[in-house]
Design an enzyme around this catalytic site. Sequence first.
Site, PDB file in Angstrom:
ATOM      1  N   ILE A 178       0.977  -1.181  -0.076  1.00 30.87           N
ATOM      2  CA  ILE A 178      -0.018  -0.064  -0.147  1.00 30.87           C
ATOM      3  C   ILE A 178       0.960   1.151  -0.047  1.00 30.87           C
ATOM      4  O   ILE A 178       1.881   1.440   0.834  1.00 30.87           O
ATOM      5  CB  ILE A 178      -0.837   0.068   1.274  1.00 30.87           C
ATOM      6  N   ASN A 185      -2.161   6.036   8.302  1.00 28.83           N
ATOM      7  CA  ASN A 185      -2.227   5.949   9.766  1.00 28.83           C
ATOM      8  C   ASN A 185      -1.967   7.389  10.623  1.00 28.83           C
ATOM      9  O   ASN A 185      -2.743   7.689  11.516  1.00 28.83           O
ATOM     10  CB  ASN A 185      -1.253   4.956  10.200  1.00 28.83           C
ATOM     11  N   ASP A 194      -6.010   0.123   9.685  1.00 29.62           N
ATOM     12  CA  ASP A 194      -6.588  -1.428   9.611  1.00 29.62           C
ATOM     13  C   ASP A 194      -7.736  -1.353   8.669  1.00 29.62           C
ATOM     14  O   ASP A 194      -7.803  -2.548   7.817  1.00 29.62           O
ATOM     15  CB  ASP A 194      -7.165  -1.848  10.918  1.00 29.62           C
ATOM     16  N   GLU A 220       1.897  -3.750   5.789  1.00 27.40           N
ATOM     17  CA  GLU A 220       0.848  -3.274   4.605  1.00 27.40           C
ATOM     18  C   GLU A 220       1.293  -4.067   3.279  1.00 27.40           C
ATOM     19  O   GLU A 220       0.833  -3.662   2.178  1.00 27.40           O
ATOM     20  CB  GLU A 220       1.139  -2.118   4.437  1.00 27.40           C
TER      21      GLU A 220
END
Length: 304
Positions: A178, A185, A194, A220
């Site tokens: 990602i 985040n 998440d 990720e």
Amino acid sequence: MREYLHELRQQLTEKTAPQRRQWRNGDSLRLPIPAAPDNAGGLVPRQPVQPRANLAQHPTTASWPDASASIFERYWWQILLGGSLIILQGLLISALIFALRSRRVTLDALHDERNQLEARVLQRTQELMQANAKLEQLATTDPLTGIGNRRRMTEQINRELDRGRRFGHPLSLLMADIDHFKNVNDQYGHEAGDRVIIAVARALAEGVRNIDMASRFGGEEFVLLMPETSIEVATSAAERLRQEIAALEVKGDKGESIHFTISIGVAMAPPENTLDTPSTLVSRADKALYQAKEAGRNRVMCNG
């Protein structure tokens, strides 16, 4: 002696029929007893003949002895011993029947207990098998996304490499990451991060074939294994997945829309390459992913 026998014969012939009948009825025959010769000849004096008993002259009160009483009085201890033996045999047979019945009851109880024990063992075995399967699933499943984890993917790569060499099929592997996940985040929070990870995992797992396998490799990063797939087909599938994920939208904690992209690196293990291992194949895909990151992210790069 001759004279005595002659006189006896003469008396028998002279007797009348009534007298003979009287003799037959039991009267004693009385004959004169000849004089004994003198002892000069050395003979023993003859004793007078006793008359025979007449059974008809017995008193009416006479009775024959009780034969049964006599037998019992004579053999009473044999009879008692035989009766005792019969009673003892009956007791022994009764004790044997009781022992056999008790043994049968005991065997039935042991049989029931064994069946119950086998049922409990079977139930316990099934519970252990289910527990082991659950533990195995937990050990090979990513708890956040529900797809396979790194351990499961490594085992599956080993199996598919062996199968590809045996049947002559290529094996392709996609590694996705990602883009700018740290910014997600930091800006939207870890819970929003998440949700982004879960959305990517679902898109990878649902956007491939049944024989393909998606897993979360860590953080990720994701790995998608595509058996019997050339690098050209795998690159095309990676581009399609990249576009689908770029179109996804995840809501933040405050309702804001979160958009994100992924970069994908593609590598292939040809069937004739017997030196490939899970680590070498993943390493080539990771290098292709690094190239996609260096090229500006949100793109697909391959390493044949």
